[in-house]
Design a protein around this motif. Structure first.
Motif, short mmCIF file in Angstrom:
data_model
loop_
_atom_site.label_atom_id
_atom_site.label_comp_id
_atom_site.label_asym_id
_atom_site.label_seq_id
_atom_site.Cartn_x
_atom_site.Cartn_y
_atom_site.Cartn_z
N GLY A 122 -4.73 0.03 -9.37
CA GLY A 122 -3.59 -0.51 -10.10
C GLY A 122 -2.25 -0.23 -9.45
N ALA A 123 -2.28 0.27 -8.22
CA ALA A 123 -1.05 0.63 -7.53
C ALA A 123 -0.40 -0.55 -6.82
N ALA A 124 -1.07 -1.71 -6.77
CA ALA A 124 -0.51 -2.87 -6.08
C ALA A 124 0.32 -3.75 -7.01
N ASP A 125 0.30 -3.48 -8.31
CA ASP A 125 0.98 -4.35 -9.27
C ASP A 125 2.48 -4.41 -9.04
N ALA A 126 3.08 -3.25 -8.79
CA ALA A 126 4.54 -3.23 -8.60
C ALA A 126 4.93 -4.01 -7.35
N TRP A 127 4.19 -3.83 -6.25
CA TRP A 127 4.50 -4.57 -5.03
C TRP A 127 4.29 -6.06 -5.23
#
Length: 232
Positions: free
Chosen positions: A51-56
């Protein structure tokens, strides 16, 4: 009187002297081609899973929308996407038929395996990662459309001899692949990370298929005289 070597043996000996051992050369080339896209795909897939790609993704999507909003565009992103896909399908079919007519069975098989493999990989990878799409209907990671467009470009590049024709294929095909990828994000069919992962997966797949089907005989023979056509 010295015994003359058979013509085939002479050609193979010269190929080895001029280009190195065929198998080792092919293996090194495949490994180098696979390394970077494989690493990028693993990193992106890990970020998506955590879920760490959502912001990018959100930041990149907003930047793309702002850029498109300020540029005068004669056609919509939806038109670019539809036309790009239609042109890709027509060109892909024409290339496959041309290879068959020219009796280049190995290359025709490589071209068909590239496209059919992407069509099989797409639902399998989506089922593995199960990332909800932007609309919430189905899964989106990786982008199958991005995979197919990049696979067609990569396959075309390896089939064409180095020279001006390959440069044309790279320039025109690269612009089309980028346009399709950006359109996928702009019309909110996919996240940017979906497109990036699709491109990487396609390059890896094409390299694997080429090493298994297309490259063996080519590396085992002397390098053909440079010209604008397909590799011999």
């Amino acid at each position: 009187m010295a015994r003359r070597e058979p013509h085939r043996a002479v050609r193979l000996r010269r190929a080895i002297q001029n280009r190195g051992l065929p198998t080792r050369s092919r293996q090194c080339h495949v490994v180098s081609t696979l390394l970077l896209p494989s690493v990028v795909f693993v990193i992106v897939a890990s970020l998506v899973t955590l879920g760490a790609a959502d912001a990018w993704d959100q930041s990149a999507t907003n930047a793309l929308e702002d850029r498109f909003a300020t540029l005068p565009t004669p056609v919509s992103a939806e038109t670019v996407l539809v036309v790009g896909l239609a042109v890709g399908i027509l060109v892909g079919g024409a290339i496959g038929m041309a290879l068959l007519v020219a009796r280049r069975g190995r290359y025709a098989l490589f071209w068909a395996a590239t496209a059919s493999g992407v069509l099989l990989l797409d639902p399998l990878l989506k089922e593995v990662f199960r990332r909800p799409s932007v609309s919430g209907e189905g899964y989106s990671f990786p982008s199958g459309t991005a995979m197919l467009s990049m696979a067609a470009l990569a396959a075309g590049l390896v089939l064409v001899r180095p020279g001006w024709l390959r440069a044309i294929v790279l320039a025109t095909g690269g612009l089309l692949v980028i346009a399709v990828g950006l359109s996928l994000v702009y019309v909110q069919w996919h996240y940017p990370s979906d497109v990036l992962a699709g491109w990487c997966a396609a390059i890896v797949w094409v390299a694997l298929v080429w090493s298994a089907i297309g490259a063996e005989r080519r590396d085992d023979r002397p390098h053909p005289r440079a010209g604008p056509g397909l590799d011999e």
